[in-house]
Design an enzyme around this catalytic site. Structure first.
Site, PDB file in Angstrom:
ATOM      1  N   SER A 561      93.771  42.661  72.129  1.00 41.14           N
ATOM      2  CA  SER A 561      94.779  43.440  71.418  1.00 41.14           C
ATOM      3  C   SER A 561      95.068  44.718  72.173  1.00 41.14           C
ATOM      4  O   SER A 561      94.212  45.223  72.899  1.00 41.14           O
ATOM      5  CB  SER A 561      94.278  43.783  70.011  1.00 41.14           C
ATOM      6  OG  SER A 561      95.118  44.727  69.382  1.00 41.14           O
ATOM      7  N   TYR A 574      88.009  46.780  63.623  1.00 44.01           N
ATOM      8  CA  TYR A 574      88.873  45.851  64.360  1.00 44.01           C
ATOM      9  C   TYR A 574      89.024  46.281  65.818  1.00 44.01           C
ATOM     10  O   TYR A 574      88.842  45.477  66.746  1.00 44.01           O
ATOM     11  CB  TYR A 574      90.245  45.787  63.681  1.00 44.01           C
ATOM     12  CG  TYR A 574      91.250  44.904  64.383  1.00 44.01           C
ATOM     13  CD1 TYR A 574      91.248  43.534  64.184  1.00 44.01           C
ATOM     14  CD2 TYR A 574      92.198  45.454  65.242  1.00 44.01           C
ATOM     15  CE1 TYR A 574      92.169  42.713  64.826  1.00 44.01           C
ATOM     16  CE2 TYR A 574      93.130  44.640  65.894  1.00 44.01           C
ATOM     17  CZ  TYR A 574      93.109  43.280  65.680  1.00 44.01           C
ATOM     18  OH  TYR A 574      94.008  42.474  66.319  1.00 44.01           O
TER      19      TYR A 574
END
Length: 684
Positions: A561, A574
Site C-alpha cells: 500500500s 494497518y
C-alpha cells in the site's frame, strides 16, 4: 439456413461424442453426403459435410464442419500419385471446398468421401481399439461380428486408407463397418440413424465379447506393496512429488500438469503386468500423439518415502530422455533413408508419469491438454485390458509410431496453433481473490494465459469467482485462512494437484481497521499483522519451497500500500503491517534471487470500488476521518492525486501482470506505486 443433412450430422456427432465409451475427446470424425443448390448455377450440387481438423464430436457446431464438392473429391483417385506421395492429397482437398469451405479438411476426409455410403462414422472406442490392437485381432473380429464387420490391417491414416475402406465396403455388401487395425472403427449407413445405430452396435458388441470371453485379471495379480494408499496419504504424497515432477517434465518446454488417482489408474499400476504393458506404449494414433509413445513409470512400492521416490524419479527421467532421444534418432534416420527430412525433436520429457499407490500425472501446454492426455492414457489402459483379456496387446511398431508422431502433416497442424499468451503454462495463486483487487488480478492473469487458483477465506465465494473466470481448466477456488500454516499449505497443495505446480503468487489477502493509536487494541494489532504480515510470510514460505523444488523460477508479488511509506491519520495497525509487507519484498528478493524467483510489490492508493475491505466498514471510517460522504470517498482520493484519477482494482491487476511478464524478467525487489500520483508516498 443450415442444410438439414448437416444439422442431422451435428446432432449425431454430439450424441456420439458425449459418451466416452464411443470416442475420446477430439477423436474420430463423422460425415454426411447430401445436396444443396449451387448459388452460382442454381443447379443441385452433391456435397460432403465432414468434421474438420482439430474439432471435437461432442461439441461440434456448424463452424467445425468442412464442406466439399463430392464430384471433385471423387475425381481425386484419378490423380492420386500413390501411397508414397499420399500426403500431397491433403492439399488437394482445398481445391474441393464448396463456398467458403468451413473448417480445414482433416487427413481422414478420404475415408468419408470415397466410401459409398451417405453417412460414415469413424470412432475410437476403447472396446473397438482393444480388438484393433490384439495380436489376433482379425480372428477376434470374425468371431465377434461374423461378416458384418470386416478387418482392415493397419495403415497410417490418409488417402490410401480411404481407398482401402471403400474397397472393403464394395467387396462386402453385407458389412456395416470395419475394425481398423491399430486404430479404431468405421461404420456406415444409408441414413444418419442407421450409421449411428451401426456404430453403437459395433461398440457394444465388442464390449460384450470382451466381457463374456475375457480373462478376469488380464493385468495379473496385485504386487505386494503396490496397492493404492489411503486417499489422504496418496494425495499428500502426490502433492510432495508434484513440484519435482513438474520441473522434470518441463526440462525442454514448460508444461502444466494434471493429477488423477482414479480406480482405473491405481489398479493398473498395482498389477504385475503393468511394467511390461506400459513399456509397449499406446497404439491408437490419437492416444500417443497426446501421451507420447510410452509413460515414465516409478518402479518403487507405494510406501516408498517421498525423498526416495524423488531420487528415483530423477534417475528414471534421465533414462527416459536418453531412451526417447534414441527413439527419435532411429526414426529420423529411417525417414532420411526414405528421402524425408523429419521435424526437429519436440522434446524428450514424458507426458505421462505413473506412481504406484498414488496415481498419474499428465502434462501439456495448458491444463486442458494435460487433462486430456491423462484421459487418453486411461483409454489406453482400458484398451490394454481388453486386448490382454482375450489375446495379447500388440500395438503398432516403433517405426510406424514415429511416422505418425513426426508426420509432416501433424507438424503443420501444430504450427497452425494460435500464438501463446504471455503467461501460458504459468500457475498462479492469488489470496483474498473473491473480490476487489484479488479478483481483478485473477481475471487479468487468466486472460493472459495463466491457470489461476482463487484462494479466499470464504470457499463459496472463491468457487463462484473461479466459475466467473472460466472452467476448472482455467481457474479453481480453494478456501484459505492465511493466518493458519496448515490451511496455507492445504491451499498450495490444492494448486499442485489442480495444475501440477506453482509459479506465481499474489499476496493480496487483507483487512483494515481505521482507528487511532489510543483506540487500537492489542487484538486489533494482532489481527492486522496475522492476516497481512504473518499471512504473507506463510504463503510466501510455502510457495517458495514449491518454486525451489520445481527449479523453474517464479514470481511473488505483494499487494502492499502507499500507506507503507505514507503516514496517514488513524491508521497505525494497518500502515505498520503494510510496511512489514514492503520490507518482506526486499528481504525475499535478496534471499530467493539465486533460485530465479523474483519478488516485487505494488503500492496502491485506496481502492474503493469492488473492495471487500472498504465495503466492510473501512470505507465509512476513512470517509469520517476525511469528512466526506462515504459514496464520495473514491472521488476524494482521486482529487488528492497528481493525475486526479481514482484507482480501480483493474489498475492494480495491470501492474501485477507487468511485473510477472517477460518484459520485466530482470526486475526484483521493486515497489510500483499505483496511486495516480500521491507525492507524499513517492519512493525515495
Amino acid at each position: 439456413m443450415t442444410n438439414p443433412t448437416a444439422l442431422q450430422l451435428i446432432a449425431r456427432s454430439n450424441r456420439l461424442g458425449a459418451d466416452s465409451r464411443n470416442t475420446n475427446y477430439a477423436g474420430g470424425n463423422t460425415s454426411a453426403k447430401g445436396s444443396e443448390t449451387d448459388p452460382v448455377t442454381g443447379e443441385p450440387v452433391e456435397l460432403l459435410w465432414v468434421k474438420g481438423s482439430g474439432g471435437d464430436l461432442g461439441t461440434l457446431t456448424e463452424s467445425g464442419l468442412a464442406v466439399l464438392r463430392l464430384d471433385r473429391v471423387r475425381a481425386l483417385p484419378e490423380v492420386y500419385p500413390g501411397v508414397e506421395r499420399e500426403d500431397e492429397m491433403v492439399a488437394a482437398f482445398d481445391y474441393c471446398l464448396h463456398g467458403k469451405g468451413g473448417a480445414a479438411p482433416s487427413i481422414d476426409t478420404a475415408m468419408h468421401a470415397l466410401v459409398d455410403a451417405a453417412h460414415v462414422d469413424h470412432l475410437h472406442p476403447d472396446s473397438g481399439i482393444a480388438f484393433a490392437t490384439a495380436a489376433d485381432g482379425e480372428q477376434l473380429t470374425k468371431d465377434a461380428f461374423g461378416g458384418r464387420v470386416v478387418w482392415v490391417p493397419w495403415r497410417r491414416p490418409g488417402f490410401q486408407l480411404g481407398l482401402d475402406i471403400a474397397a472393403v465396403k464394395r467387396d462386402n455388401p453385407g458389412a456395416i463397418g470395419a475394425i481398423l487395425g491399430g486404430h479404431g472403427i468405421t461404420a456406415w449407413g444409408d441414413t444418419s440413424e442407421e450409421a449411428e445405430a451401426n456404430s453403437l452396435w459395433i461398440i457394444e458388441t465388442a464390449a460384450a465379447h470382451l466381457a463374456e470371453h475375457g480373462h478376469p485379471e488380464p493385468f495379473g495379480s496385485v504386487i505386494d506393496g503396490y496397492e493404492a494408499l489411503p486417499e489422504d496419504a496418496r494425495r499428500a504424497k502426490a502433492a510432495a512429488l508434484a513440484p519435482v515432477l513438474r520441473g522434470l517434465a518441463s526440462t525442454d518446454h514448460p508444461v502444466v500438469g494434471h493429477f488423477t488417482d482414479s480406480d482405473v489408474v491405481l489398479d493398473f499400476v498395482a498389477r504385475a503386468e503393468h511394467p511390461r504393458l506400459a513399456e509397449l506404449g499406446t497404439s491408437c494414433p490419437d492416444h500417443f500423439l497426446r501421451t507420447k509413445v510410452k509413460p515414465l513409470v516409478l518402479d518403487l512400492p507405494a510406501n516408498a518415502s517421498a525423498e526416495d521416490s524423488i531420487a528415483r524419479l530423477r534417475e528414471l527421467h534421465e533414462a527416459y530422455r536418453a531412451d526417447y532421444t534414441a527413439y527419435y534418432e532411429r526414426g529420423a534416420a529411417a525417414a532420411r533413408a526414405r528421402g524425408e527430412e523429419p521435424p526437429a525433436m519436440r522434446g524428450a520429457d514424458p507426458a505421462i508419469v505413473l506412481i504406484p499407490g498414488v496415481g498419474m500425472f499428465s502434462y501439456g501446454a495448458d491444463k486442458q491438454t494435460a487433462r486430456v492426455a491423462g484421459e487418453f492414457y486411461v483409454n489406453a489402459i482400458n484398451v490394454m485390458r481388453g486386448a490382454e483379456a482375450v489375446s495379447s496387446y500388440a500395438p503398432i511398431d516403433e517405426a510406424e509410431k514415429f511416422r505418425i508422431e513426426y508426420w509432416a502433416l501433424e507438424e503443420a497442424k501444430l504450427q497452425r496453433r494460435p500464438a501463446r499468451k504471455p503467461l501460458a503454462t504459468r500457475v498462479a495463486l492469488v489470496t483474498g481473490a473473491a473480490s476487489g483487487i484479488g479478483l481483478a488480478t485473477a481475471k487479468r492473469l487468466a486472460a493472459e494465459g495463466a491457470c489461476v487458483v482463487i484462494a479466499d477465506l470464504d470457499l463459496e465465494r472463491a468457487a463462484a469467482a473461479a466459475a466467473e473466470i472460466g472452467s476448472s481448466d482455467v481457474a479453481v477456488g480453494v478456501q484459505a485462512n492465511v493466518t493458519d500454516e496448515a490451511a496455507v499449505q492445504a491451499a498450495v497443495d490444492a494448486a499442485l494437484l489442480a495444475f501440477g505446480g506453482l509459479d506465481l503468487v499474489v499476496n493480496n489477502a487483507g483487512l483494515s481497521l481505521s482507528k487511532s493509536l489510543l483506540e487500537t487494541t492489542v487484538a486489533d494489532w494482532d489481527l492486522q499483522h496475522n492476516v497481512m504480515a504473518k499471512g504473507s510470510f506463510l504463503v510466501s514460505k510455502a510457495a517458495a519451497k514449491v518454486m525451489i523444488d520445481q527449479g523453474l523460477g517464479g514470481d511473488i508479488v505483494y499487494i502492499s500500500s502507499k500507506n507503507s511509506v505514507f503516514a496517514g491519520p488513524n491508521n497505525i495497525a494497518y500502515s505498520a503491517t503494510k510496511a512489514d509487507q514492503a520490507h518482506q519484498v526486499r528481504l525475499l528478493a535478496a534471499e530467493l534471487g539465486e533460485h530465479g524467483i523474483k519478488v516485487n510489490g505494488i503500492n496502491p492508493d485506496g481502492v474503493v470500488r469492488g473492495s471487500g475491505i472498504f465495503a466492510g466498514g473501512w470505507g465509512a471510517k476513512r470517509a469520517a476521518v476525511y469528512g466526506v460522504p462515504e459514496e464520495k470517498l473514491g472521488e476524494y482520493y482521486a482529487q488528492r492525486t497528481l493525475l486526479k484519477r481514482e484507482v480501480l482494482p483493474e489498475n492494480v491487476a495491470n501492474a501485477v501482470f507487468v511485473l510477472c511478464a517477460s518484459d520485466l524478467d530482470h526486475t526484483t525487489g521493486l515497489h510500483i506505486p499505483v496511486d495516480a500520483g500521491v507525492a507524499a508516498a513517492f519512493l525515495r
